[in-house]
Design a protein around this motif. Structure first.
Motif, short mmCIF file in Angstrom:
data_model
loop_
_atom_site.label_atom_id
_atom_site.label_comp_id
_atom_site.label_asym_id
_atom_site.label_seq_id
_atom_site.Cartn_x
_atom_site.Cartn_y
_atom_site.Cartn_z
N THR A 1 31.68 -59.33 11.56
CA THR A 1 30.99 -60.14 12.56
C THR A 1 29.48 -60.05 12.31
N ASP A 2 28.74 -60.97 12.88
CA ASP A 2 27.27 -61.00 12.75
C ASP A 2 26.84 -60.99 11.28
N TYR A 3 27.59 -61.69 10.43
CA TYR A 3 27.26 -61.69 9.01
C TYR A 3 26.00 -62.50 8.70
N GLY A 4 25.55 -63.30 9.66
CA GLY A 4 24.34 -64.08 9.45
C GLY A 4 23.08 -63.23 9.40
N ASN A 5 23.17 -61.95 9.76
CA ASN A 5 21.99 -61.07 9.76
C ASN A 5 21.67 -60.50 8.39
N TYR A 6 22.50 -60.79 7.38
CA TYR A 6 22.35 -60.11 6.09
C TYR A 6 21.91 -61.05 4.97
N ASN A 7 21.56 -62.31 5.29
CA ASN A 7 21.08 -63.28 4.29
C ASN A 7 22.06 -63.41 3.12
N LEU A 8 23.34 -63.41 3.43
CA LEU A 8 24.35 -63.54 2.39
C LEU A 8 24.44 -64.98 1.91
N LEU A 9 24.67 -65.14 0.61
CA LEU A 9 24.88 -66.45 0.01
C LEU A 9 26.28 -66.49 -0.61
N ALA A 10 26.82 -67.68 -0.76
CA ALA A 10 28.15 -67.81 -1.33
C ALA A 10 28.16 -67.32 -2.77
N GLY A 11 29.16 -66.52 -3.12
CA GLY A 11 29.25 -66.01 -4.48
C GLY A 11 30.49 -65.17 -4.69
N GLU A 12 30.72 -64.82 -5.96
CA GLU A 12 31.86 -64.00 -6.33
C GLU A 12 31.55 -62.53 -6.07
N ALA A 13 32.58 -61.76 -5.77
CA ALA A 13 32.37 -60.34 -5.47
C ALA A 13 33.43 -59.49 -6.16
N ASN A 14 32.97 -58.37 -6.74
CA ASN A 14 33.88 -57.36 -7.26
C ASN A 14 34.27 -56.42 -6.12
N VAL A 15 35.54 -56.13 -6.02
CA VAL A 15 36.03 -55.28 -4.93
C VAL A 15 36.45 -53.93 -5.50
N ILE A 16 35.84 -52.85 -4.98
CA ILE A 16 36.17 -51.48 -5.36
C ILE A 16 36.67 -50.76 -4.11
N PHE A 17 37.96 -50.44 -4.11
CA PHE A 17 38.56 -49.81 -2.94
C PHE A 17 39.03 -48.41 -3.31
N ASP A 18 38.55 -47.43 -2.57
CA ASP A 18 38.91 -46.04 -2.79
C ASP A 18 38.61 -45.61 -4.23
N GLY A 19 37.47 -46.10 -4.75
CA GLY A 19 37.03 -45.73 -6.09
C GLY A 19 37.72 -46.46 -7.22
N THR B 1 10.71 -75.67 -14.93
CA THR B 1 11.56 -75.87 -16.09
C THR B 1 13.02 -75.82 -15.65
N GLN B 2 13.83 -76.72 -16.19
CA GLN B 2 15.26 -76.76 -15.83
C GLN B 2 16.09 -75.79 -16.66
N SER B 3 15.45 -75.07 -17.57
CA SER B 3 16.18 -74.17 -18.48
C SER B 3 16.32 -72.76 -17.90
N ALA B 4 16.59 -72.68 -16.61
CA ALA B 4 16.77 -71.38 -15.95
C ALA B 4 17.61 -71.59 -14.69
N SER B 5 18.32 -70.55 -14.29
CA SER B 5 19.15 -70.63 -13.09
C SER B 5 19.53 -69.23 -12.65
N TRP B 6 20.06 -69.14 -11.43
CA TRP B 6 20.61 -67.88 -10.95
C TRP B 6 21.71 -68.14 -9.94
N LYS B 7 22.60 -67.17 -9.78
CA LYS B 7 23.64 -67.26 -8.75
C LYS B 7 23.90 -65.85 -8.22
N PRO B 8 24.18 -65.75 -6.94
CA PRO B 8 24.43 -64.43 -6.35
C PRO B 8 25.84 -63.92 -6.67
#
Length: 545
Positions: free
Chosen positions: A397-415, A224-231
């Motif tokens: 480095t070596d980011y290919g080992n983590y199965n990462l996909l392109a996507g938006e990210a929230n950044v939390i620095f020092d809480g 069904t085309q009525s579903a999707s997901w994004k990382p």
């Protein structure tokens, strides 16, 4: 003659069989494998079928689906002769209004609304009567009136108005009670509707032939085309030089017409149902360009409309979804231990062993996939001519080992949430850089030194000097590495001469006109860099400096 009678009997049996009332069964959704643009849904059901040919109607399938992707599986005694999909097939169980759980509530709501409407009409009449009574209080005409008539009018007004106001109060009280009852019924209706799976309009009409009477299991699969997901991600950094804590998530949406309740959920990268036609070459002819179009004679290439390269992004999900492995249940109770990552040559699949519920409302549902830490090197970047803020950049480095996909990210620095960034592992570089946001504890100033700068005119030339002091201070409690870049102009005109007069030992990029400094600042340390250049040009011309 006997042979003819046999043929007639078989024909009559066939007519009787096909004329039988359809057998209805409701399919139960078991699993959903979601792609970037669609989802493969798997249902199961069991129904009692007679021997011979039957028409089976399977309900509770998606409102819209790809009919060419429908797969029906059953036991060897059953032959599926034809499959037809419809979302307009009418039968007695179609309406959720008639369900035993919801129908009494809806009937009560209808009655209460009718009573409220009657009370509203009665209140309207009483209030209008009061208004009419209040507007007609004049007693007698031009000839006046007697005391007895006045007393009679006053008594009538007091009695009638008191009667009307009392009736208004009673009606208002009844209406308020009914409105509370209506609110409770509507809440109960919403609760009951939420308890049941959303009733879809989609149905599969299947002609089957059964070798023997009995309970028959069926498995139904379709896209069904009525579903999707994004990382998307949460990136947490506790302090400088600590690993980046990554929370890997998925934003899942579906509007298939079926509520996915307690299903086995799998998320697969790429796009399903793609064309896998290998590109073919077409002869490339070359000819002169038309003078009327190009204003002159030249040689140009007429390129084919077909692409001659194989686009991996459109074929990333060409693998048959039925061949993917089943999910594995882990023993520990960590998010990552409930998710099995299956990596193939074309895609990455996340199979989740925790049952998930995704309602058919088109809204975003956050699904946790994994969490892990990635070692990173941190460096601040400053371009004071453009922006006086210091940006923290994490290099991985070596980011290919983590199965990462392109996507938006929230950044939390020092809480503290500092903003969003884009994580894009689809590059050819050995390192991936993540912008972790601004850090106000690293301050930067860029000041024009007026005593060192100015303009001088000698003969036909004008000389302009620009000298800046760039001051960087580390207000943090630990040492930081900062890369500072500034810019000087370049000239492609021989009458304009540009010379760097001061770089404070910075690295000069003469092609881009940039000067770069790599600094290490201790806690509460300040450094000043002097940067200057000289421009010599025609004194009668103005420059865009």
């Amino acid at each position: 003659m006997k042979k003819n009678l046999t043929i007639v009997a078989l024909a009559l049996c066939s007519v009787v069989t096909w004329g039988q009332k359809p057998v209805f069964t409701q399919a139960s959704l078991e699993s959903a494998r979601v792609y970037f643009n669609s989802a493969e849904l798997t249902h199961k059901t069991k129904v009692k079928l007679p021997k011979g040919t039957s028409e089976l109607v399977i309900t509770n399938v998606a409102d819209y689906l790809n009919e060419s992707s429908i797969q029906i599986g059953s036991i060897s005694d059953v032959t599926v002769m034809s499959i037809q999909y419809s979302n307009r097939y009418v039968e007695e169980y179609d309406s959720a209004v008639d369900s035993p759980l919801i129908k009494p509530v809806r009937d009560s709501i209808k009655l209460v609304k009718a009573e409220i409407k009657k009370l509203s009409n009665a209140l309207n009449v009483e209030n209008r009567t009061i208004d009419l009574l209040d507007k007609n209080q004049q007693v007698g005409g031009e000839n006046g009136t007697t005391t007895a008539e006045v007393m009679k009018m006053v008594d009538y007004y007091k009695t009638k108005r008191l009667q009307l106001v009392t009736e208004v109060d009673k009606l208002t009280e009844k209406k308020e009670v009914l409105e509370i009852k209506l609110s409770n019924l509507e809440s109960k209706l919403a609760f009951n509707e939420g308890k049941d799976e959303k009733a879809s309009k989609g149905k599969l009409i299947i002609q089957v032939m059964n070798d023997k009477e009995g309970d028959v299991p069926f498995q139904i699969k379709y896209l069904t085309q009525s579903a999707s997901w994004k990382p998307f991600y949460d990136l947490r950094v506790d302090k400088i030089n600590s690993p980046v804590k990554v929370v890997y998530k998925a934003d899942v949406k579906q509007n298939s017409g079926i509520d996915w309740r307690g299903v086995n959920l799998s998320l697969t990268s790429g796009v399903a149902n793609q064309s896998n036609v290998i590109p073919t070459w077409r002869t490339w002819f070359v000819d002169y360009r038309s003078n009327s179009v190009y204003g002159g004679v030249g040689i140009g290439a007429k390129k084919s409309n077909l692409r001659a390269s194989y686009d991996m992004s459109t074929a990333i999900a060409s693998k048959d979804v039925s061949m993917l492995e089943e999910a594995v249940v882990y023993e520990t109770k960590n998010v990552s231990n409930y998710t099995q990552v299956n990596e193939s040559q074309l895609n990455v699949s996340f199979d989740i062993s925790i049952p998930y519920t995704i309602l058919s409302n088109g809204k975003s549902h956050s699904v946790s996939l994994n969490d892990f830490s990635i070692p990173a090197e941190y460096k601040y970047y400053v371009a004071p001519k453009l922006d006086l803020n210091a940006y923290l950049v994490a290099t991985i480095t070596d980011y290919g080992n983590y199965n990462l996909l392109a996507g938006e990210a929230n950044v939390i620095f020092d809480g503290v949430y500092v903003g969003k960034t884009i994580l894009n592992p689809a590059n050819t570089e050995e390192e991936m850089k993540l912008n972790m946001g601004k850090d106000p504890k690293v301050t930067v100033t860029r000041t024009l030194m007026k005593d060192k700068s100015g303009t001088k005119v000698l003969s036909s030339k004008k000389t302009q000097n620009f000298v800046y002091d760039i001051t960087v201070r580390n207000n943090k409690s630990e040492q930081v590495v900062i890369q500072v870049e500034d810019q000087y102009p370049l000239s492609n005109n021989t009458s304009i001469e540009i010379e760097l007069t001061d770089t404070s030992s910075g690295v000069v990029d003469t092609e881009k006109g940039l000067v770069k400094w790599d600094l290490k600042l201790k806690a509460n340390e300040t450094k000043t860099l002097r940067f200057g250049y000289q421009v010599r040009s025609d004194k009668n011309q103005n420059l865009n400096l």
